[in-house]
Write an enzyme that holds these catalytic residues in place. Structure first.
Site, short mmCIF file in Angstrom:
data_model
loop_
_atom_site.label_atom_id
_atom_site.label_comp_id
_atom_site.label_asym_id
_atom_site.label_seq_id
_atom_site.Cartn_x
_atom_site.Cartn_y
_atom_site.Cartn_z
N LYS A 174 41.47 40.58 41.75
CA LYS A 174 41.51 41.92 41.16
C LYS A 174 40.34 42.77 41.67
O LYS A 174 39.31 42.22 42.06
CB LYS A 174 41.36 41.81 39.62
CG LYS A 174 42.55 41.20 38.91
CD LYS A 174 42.28 41.15 37.41
CE LYS A 174 43.46 40.52 36.67
NZ LYS A 174 44.69 41.33 36.71
N ARG A 227 52.75 34.12 33.56
CA ARG A 227 54.14 33.63 33.47
C ARG A 227 54.24 32.18 33.94
O ARG A 227 55.14 31.45 33.54
CB ARG A 227 55.06 34.57 34.24
CG ARG A 227 54.78 34.67 35.71
CD ARG A 227 55.36 35.93 36.33
NE ARG A 227 54.58 37.12 35.98
CZ ARG A 227 54.91 38.35 36.34
NH1 ARG A 227 56.01 38.59 37.03
NH2 ARG A 227 54.15 39.37 35.99
#
Ligand code: BES
Ligand code: MN
Ligand code: ZN
Length: 502
Positions: free
Chosen positions: A277, A351
């Site tokens: 990020k 996920r």
């Protein structure tokens, strides 16, 4: 812990550090609870209203020292807005503003008027007052050593006629809100203090002190035996080992036919991994375990309330770091259910850990599952900080979660969840890929992926990336930046409804 009482004494006669009174817009000092106070104060409130100092707009506050004119040391006149728009959140905010006037006092007593003429049922008002008072007592700055810290409020008096019937309910609301604060504390904890093993220890400590609640914590060796290839991959770049936490709540009097499965994402820090990020605000990614913290605190709340319902809580926990040992874009993983996943972005890690946790939760016997996860930045763009995004494979189950959201104040908004979106999760090489290069419907895409790992039966997913912790205060009863405890109140309400067979 907060002591809660009710009194039918007139507001001017209630002894307390602060007396809160909701004020409607436009202000009428000669109506409702204000009328009695105004009379006791010789019409001074009516004058303040005429002068425009006493206002009824949402969140407006006029705090006055009574200097012996009332039994209360202070009176806090808080705007609740226009009558037609008053809801439980207006009351939460009004009670929070009232409590905030005395958080500098040790052992303070808050009294708050329950006004039967408001369009919110008195039982709901009582619970909302408790939420506001307890959530405002939370200290986000407990690592500060220089400034004085706020002191918890120890006593709440509900003021109004016939409130004895709602006191027990209000006490139960205080149990839940206190667990929500426990959740906030876990979420705000820095990632050097709260790593997966430590979260496991916190879960064990909680289970140890509550009846009928047991906790099992699995480390990497056991996770390899259980073939949790997706969960293991996410954590393999960190020196802090992965954990899968399972809490089983088995009360002797449980209702038949339903086992609630709660799954919460607990990435104790999400750097994005190799798909790293940007550095701006990366510190906020300590909150990427808000779903897991809510699941854990909800398990605590449900057990402490003794709700007669079986509950299985599963918390997959990892740290997502870039390292020579990290999983890579291009890796193909085999999840516990045997399905293969091409990793196209290591920052879509939530996920992956949820895939194995959902499979496990269903295998452990959950009939109805709900997961909470700070899963996508896209849900923050879509819904901001007030509603979580809700999707599921069974509309009846989604409706029950929407009802719990509305009743609890942890708001949720259903997003579309259609088969057509499923085409985005296909991979060239494996069964699925974990991210799409299309910048479309991010929360729906993520949920479509999760749906492949939920086994048979109702399941719903709450994307809490926007609601789990706030970048800044919300202007209501969440005054400051940081964790909200989102999900604890919702899950407790959902469990209570299931336990009641409704
Ligand atoms: N933990 C983040 C999502 C997030 C973003 C939570 C902002 C709270 C605030 C999640 O793991 C993530 O990185 N999601 C990616 C998914 C993408 C790579 C498909 C995102 O939303 O950008
Ligand atoms: Mn991520
Ligand atoms: Zn994440």
């Amino acid at each position: 812990m907060l002591t809660i009482e009710a009194t039918s004494a007139a507001p001017q006669a209630v002894e307390c550090d602060v007396l809160g009174v909701p004020v409607l817009d436009p202000v009428d000092a000669r109506a409702g609870a204000l009328a009695a106070l105004d009379a006791a104060l010789g019409g001074k409130l009516a004058h303040l209203a005429e002068d425009g100092e006493l206002k009824g707009g949402p969140g407006k506050v006029l705090a006055l020292h009574t200097l012996g004119e009332l039994a209360a040391h202070r009176v806090c006149l808080v705007g609740a807005g226009r009558s037609a728009k008053v809801d439980a959140d207006s009351i939460r905010t009004a009670a929070a503003r009232t409590a905030a006037t005395i958080t500098g006092l040790a052992g303070g007593t808050v009294a708050f008027v329950v006004d039967a003429s408001l369009p919110v049922p008195v039982a709901d008002q009582a619970r909302a007052i408790v939420d506001g008072v307890v959530l405002t007592s939370f200290d986000a700055g407990r690592w500060k050593t220089i400034d004085p810290r706020p002191k918890p409020i120890t006593r709440l008096v509900l003021v109004g006629e016939g409130l004895d019937a709602v006191v027990e309910d209000a006490r139960r609301a205080a149990v839940v809100a206190t667990w929500a604060n426990r959740c906030r504390d876990l979420v705000n904890m820095p990632p050097n203090e709260l790593y997966p093993a430590r979260l496991g220890e916190e879960a064990v400590a909680i289970a140890d002190r509550l009846d009928h609640l047991a906790c099992e914590v699995m480390g990497p060796e056991r996770l390899r035996e259980e073939r949790m290839g997706a969960l293991l991959a996410v954590g393999q770049g960190s020196d802090n080992e992965q954990r899968l936490i399972t809490l089983r709540y088995e009360p002797p009097n449980a209702v038949d036919g339903v086992v609630l499965g709660i799954v919460g994402k607990a990435i104790t820090f999400d750097t994005g991994g190799i798909s790293i990020k940007p550095s701006a605000r990366m510190e906020d990614m300590k909150g990427d375990m808000a779903g897991g913290a809510a699941a854990l605190a909800a398990a605590g709340a449900i057990a402490e309330l003794g709700l007669p319902l079986r509950v299985i809580t599963v918390i997959p926990s990892c740290e997502n770091m870039p390292d020579g040992g990290s999983y890579r874009p291009g890796d193909i993983l085999t999840a516990r259910n045997g399905k293969t996943i091409e990793v196209t972005n290591t920052d879509a890690e939530g996920r992956l850990v949820l895939a194995d946790a959902l499979t496990w939760c269903r295998e452990q016997g959950a009939t109805h599952m709900v997961d909470l996860a700070t899963l996508t930045g896209a849900v923050v763009i879509a819904l901001g900080d007030y509603y979580a995004g809700l999707m599921g494979n069974d509309q009846g189950w989604v409706d029950r979660i929407l009802a719990a959201a509305r009743a609890s104040g942890d708001h949720a908004w259903q997003l579309p969840f259609h088969e057509t979106y499923r085409r985005h999760i296909g991979s060239h090489f494996a069964d699925f890929k974990n991210s799409s290069d299309l910048r479309q419907a991010g929360p729906v895409y993520a949920a479509s992926f999760l749906a492949e790992f939920t086994g048979e039966g109702p399941w719903a997913h709450l994307d809490i990336a926007g609601t789990g912790s706030l970048d800044r205060g919300r202007g209501d009863y969440y005054v400051n930046k940081g964790a909200t405890g989102y999900g604890v109140r919702l899950l407790a309400a959902l469990a209570a409804a299931l336990a009641a067979g409704s």
